[in-house]
Design an enzyme around this catalytic site. Structure first.
Site, PDB file in Angstrom:
ATOM      1  N   THR A 249      49.733  43.720  48.015  1.00 37.99           N
ATOM      2  CA  THR A 249      51.020  43.146  47.604  1.00 37.99           C
ATOM      3  C   THR A 249      50.869  41.783  46.944  1.00 37.99           C
ATOM      4  O   THR A 249      51.718  41.383  46.142  1.00 37.99           O
ATOM      5  CB  THR A 249      51.963  43.023  48.813  1.00 37.99           C
ATOM      6  N   CYS A 250      49.802  41.062  47.282  1.00 40.98           N
ATOM      7  CA  CYS A 250      49.615  39.737  46.673  1.00 40.98           C
ATOM      8  C   CYS A 250      49.385  39.844  45.172  1.00 40.98           C
ATOM      9  O   CYS A 250      49.713  38.921  44.421  1.00 40.98           O
ATOM     10  CB  CYS A 250      48.430  39.013  47.311  1.00 40.98           C
TER      11      CYS A 250
END
Length: 940
Positions: free
Chosen positions: A907-908
């Site tokens: 997700t980063c």
């Protein structure tokens, strides 16, 4: 290629270039340290400097094609030549060189003699402009580089009047010495001496008239030779020449002077001037004076008393000597010829075609906010006028820069002519030049006038302006140096200032959406690094760093697309964060705003750490959760904002209440929390904005307008409380006399606290005793709006506002409207998965494979909530960024083959890890399982 080879064959070439660049940097550094000094410097055209930088590849932040050989700049300052007709010339080597144009601080840079000599040898000096420059303690030049254009009068064989250039700081005696030299050189006149005069009271034309009628006698004042030229601020300086011991002019005796002045003043006050309307206090053509209806004897006595007391304000005396035509209110005969004559008198033209004309032109002054025209006449003119006729009218009307209310009104008349749209792109347009130099109040009034422009013409002018500006910017983007020429920059400014009048008018009366004014081509003006170069120009403009400033669209932020504003804001945020410490240390985790957060007490933990004295809120945010490992690459920050906002905005927390059928959140006046927590929420919004994190908060647009200090209105109530909006709107439109019985309202508002207890709020003193009726209903509505939108939540919002602006800083935020701020913090409203598919890149997959096509077909059949769940799974947020999903850098990466693992995500970095299953059916099953259990699952 041959040119490149020849360059490398010359070993001295690059050494010479480096020498110039080093000397230029040294010059700039010396000027930055030139506090409280007087230096002899040379003025260099900024246009030439930009050409030199391109030629040298000097400016490291500008985009240059280093494989291209750029044209060598011509002689220094060749573009600063003036085409003005001066009365006579000074010696060529004099510092008052009359070849130069009228300069502004944005037009030039300053350099020393070493650099000037170096450039002179290589490029040649077409125009040397040397000045003594005084610097203040902040190393800013405070002396006036501009030369004064001074009107003068002299008589040698015949009378001559014209302008000449002079430094206003120059001593009178030094200027006299120069003038003697000029008269000898140009007129072979060996004058014994020269002295300079100005008339004590009269304006230039009247002073010359008196001088010539009285054979060289006039009520003059000899200028003190030890004072400066600018000390007198004279509209006319008279040169008096002494020949054979005799002066040309002498002082008029006091008695005769008083008689002349009294006679002049009385004639103006009793008869008026030849204007149809005059705004001078001592003129009978002024309607205020004429209404007093002075008898001749009483007027004489009144003026005599003024003379005795020496209290006549000669600055307010009418000096008009031109006979004006009267305005036209109806069409007769060859009306185009009549109007053509009228355009020589802008005030008369502006006083024409008045709807419902009552015979008195002061009607315009008393009702200047309602300048409606006789549309029958305007439509008749539109049948016959063409572009060439209109160009002639504009040339006549606006060749003079004199400002008046009637001249403003003339602009409104011009805008009504349909062929005006066809001359918008004209390079030479006196109307645009006149508008550019108007003061702020005049422009505001003109934008009010434009409200009365018919909708069709209003829209057509905007469309033509946008089209013309788009074409112009495209052309500039293809030039070797964008906006190089001063005249191109001025043309762009003139056009945008004109368009801004329509934008402000539209803000007062909404006729089109703000998106109508956006010029998408703004983003392509610079072929490379557009946001960086625009940001540099904006900062230079804000800091008055004219050495590097030439133009910025940020002066007109309403034309800039929101995506481009977001890029500038992100750049501004990044630069501010880097300025808090060394970039290298930030990249390894130091000098960031690191918060250690306890998940079990996230509100108090965040409040405690963000409230510490000396904490640097401008640094990049980094989150560490207690007892957990992991480096924050963006994912932990997004999770922190998500957890904190869900807690703070939970209605059980009592800080906010839901409004408008539970669609929006609003501040709770009856909260049970510490007020400082509203400051924390404001800081939360500011931190989210500057760390590019989107929040899931149901705030109405009203909140963001208030954050940007914009004026709120009745329409803002609609999103907050639709039922109250409808009720107040119904009351506003109700015209019957039974309003008291129908509505049964008084000046109170009923609201409920957290326990449902009804409370009456009085809007005025003893409001419960004041019944709402037809006379006071608008006051009631105004007070209700003020209470609902401002007064009821004043303390809470002040804390919230303080927290937001404690974090937010820099120049980028100044570009935003409240609506745009809402989009940048909450994201766009509408999701478009087609945009995401088109912008996705792949690692290990072919985007045209059946496997990937099936994957996207499965995603597209999701409803909106499922699509947002997919977004959250892949990115850690279900919000749509500014610019839509096409601006999201999304990667689908192959994550193994023939496996039972579920899809997962980084997700980063917005990376979706999709295994290649042995069938598309199995892929869909695995996707269903992953998405249905995505809360806290599969996020890496």
């Amino acid at each position: 290629m041959q040119n490149l080879i020849s360059l490398f064959q010359d070993p001295n070439m690059f050494a010479h270039i480096n020498q110039q660049s080093a000397q230029y940097k040294k010059t700039l550094k010396n000027l930055q340290d030139a506090s409280n000094k007087t230096l002899e410097l040379f003025i260099i055209s900024k246009t030439w400097i930009r050409q030199w930088k391109q030629y040298q590849h000097f400016d490291e932040t500008q985009y240059y094609n280093h494989n291209q050989i750029y044209q060598k700049p011509g002689p220094i300052n060749s573009d600063l030549k003036s085409d003005e007709a001066f009365l006579f010339n000074y010696p060529n080597n004099h510092s008052f060189n009359q070849k130069i144009v009228k300069l502004h601080p944005e037009d030039y840079v300053l350099v020393g003699s070493d650099l000037m000599n170096m450039w002179d040898l290589e490029f040649g000096s077409d125009l040397i402009i040397q000045r003594w420059i005084i610097f203040n303690e902040r190393s800013k030049p405070i002396s006036n580089v501009n030369l004064l254009r001074q009107s003068i009068y002299l008589k040698i064989q015949n009378s001559i009047q014209g302008i000449i250039q002079v430094d206003e700081r120059f001593l009178i005696k030094e200027w006299i010495s120069l003038l003697k030299q000029v008269l000898i050189n140009e007129f072979k006149l060996n004058c014994e001496n020269i002295r300079l005069w100005k008339h004590k009271h009269y304006a230039s034309n009247q002073a010359i008239k008196q001088l010539e009628q009285l054979n060289g006698k006039f009520n003059g004042q000899i200028l003190d030779e030890n004072l400066c030229v600018g000390d007198y601020n004279a509209d006319l300086i008279i040169i008096d020449i002494q020949l054979s011991g005799k002066w040309q002019y002498e002082q008029l005796d006091l008695k005769r002077a008083c008689q002349e002045e009294f006679k002049y003043l009385f004639n103006k006050a009793y008869k008026g001037c030849d204007k149809f309307y005059c705004n001078r206090n001592y003129c009978n053509s002024n309607p205020i004076i004429s209404q007093l209806q002075f008898e001749k004897a009483s007027l004489q006595q009144f003026l005599i008393e003024l003379f005795k007391e020496n209290s006549v304000d000669w600055n307010d005396v009418c000096w008009n000597t031109d006979k004006e035509l009267n305005p036209i209110q109806e069409l007769n005969g060859d009306f185009l010829e009549e109007i053509n004559k009228l355009t020589n008198y802008p005030n008369s033209f502006g006083g024409s075609f008045i709807q419902g004309f009552n015979g008195s032109y002061d009607f315009i002054l008393m009702n200047n906010g309602d300048p409606r025209l006789n549309m029958f006449i305007i439509n008749e003119i539109n049948k016959f006028i063409d572009c060439n006729i209109l160009r002639d009218w504009i040339r006549n009307l606006y060749r003079s820069k004199e400002k008046s209310l009637f001249k403003l009104r003339s602009i409104l008349i011009i805008l009504h002519f349909g062929c005006f749209n066809q001359i918008i792109s004209d390079k030479q347009n006196n109307l645009f030049e006149y508008l550019f130099h108007l003061d702020k109040d005049s422009k505001n009034l003109l934008s009010q006038y434009i409200i009365f422009l018919p909708n069709q013409q209003f829209n057509m002018i905007i469309e033509e302006m946008i089209k013309n500006l788009s074409t112009f910017i495209k052309h500039q983007s293809q030039q070797p140096i964008q906006l190089l020429q001063k005249e191109d920059i001025q043309y762009l400014k003139n056009q945008l200032e004109f368009l801004q009048l329509f934008y402000k008018s539209n803000e007062k009366l909404k006729r089109v959406s703000n998106e109508k004014f956006i010029i998408n081509e703004v983003t392509i003006l610079y072929p490379k690094q557009a946001e960086l170069l625009e940001y540099k120009q904006f900062i230079s403009y804000q800091n008055n760093s004219f050495e590097s400033y030439y133009f910025t669209f940020c002066q007109y932020p309403w034309v800039i697309p929101i995506e481009f504003k977001y890029q500038i804001l992100t750049l501004d945020s990044s630069i501010n964060q880097r300025n808090q410490g060394d970039l290298i240390w930030q990249q390894i985790g130091f000098n960031s705003l690191k918060l250690l957060i306890d998940r079990n007490d996230i509100v108090n933990c965040a409040l405690g750490q963000l409230s510490k004295p000396g904490i640097n809120l401008k640094s990049k945010l980094s989150i560490v959760f207690k007892g957990e490992q992991g480096i924050d690459q963006g994912g932990l920050t997004r999770e922190f904002f998500s957890l904190l906002s869900h807690k703070l905005f939970d209605i059980q927390f009592t800080m906010f209440v839901t409004k408008n059928n539970n669609t929006v959140l609003w501040f709770n006046k009856y909260h049970m929390e510490m007020p400082v927590k509203y400051e924390l929420i404001g800081m939360l919004l500011g931190l989210a904005l500057y760390n590019q994190v989107l929040l899931d908060i149901s705030f109405p647009q009203l909140v963001f307008k208030k954050l940007m200090n914009e004026q709120v209105s009745f329409e803002d109530l609609k999103e907050l409380d639709l039922d109250t909006y409808k009720a107040l709107n119904q009351l506003s439109q109700y015209e019957k006399d039974d309003i008291e019985e129908t509505f049964a309202l008084n000046f109170t508002i009923t609201e409920y606290d957290n326990w449902g207890q009804a409370l009456n709020i009085e809007l005025i003193q003893n409001g419960s005793q004041v019944i709402v009726n037809q006379k006071n209903k608008h006051q009631y509505i105004k007070l209700c709006i003020e209470y609902y939108l401002n007064d009821s939540i004043k303390k809470e919002f002040e804390k919230f506002h303080k927290g937001f602006w404690k974090v937010v800083d820099g120049n980028g935020i100044k570009l935003l409207t409240g609506t745009e701020l809402q989009t940048m913090i909450l994201g766009q409203k509408y999701i478009n998965m087609q945009e995401l598919q088109q912008s996705t890149i792949y690692d290990g997959y072919d985007q045209n494979s059946e496997y990937i096509r099936t994957f996207w077909a499965y995603i597209h059949q999701f409803d909106e909530q499922q699509q947002k769940r997919f977004l959250f799974f892949c990115t850690g947020s279900d919000r749509i960024p500014v610019g839509g999903l096409k601006s999201l850098k999304f990667l689908i990466q192959k994550h193994g083959e023939d496996t039972e693992e579920l899809p997962s995500a980084h997700t980063c970095f917005n990376i979706f890890l999709l295994p290649q299953y042995d069938s598309v059916e199995k892929m869909i099953i695995k996707l269903q399982i992953a998405f249905e259990n995505s809360e806290g699952f599969g996020l890496i």
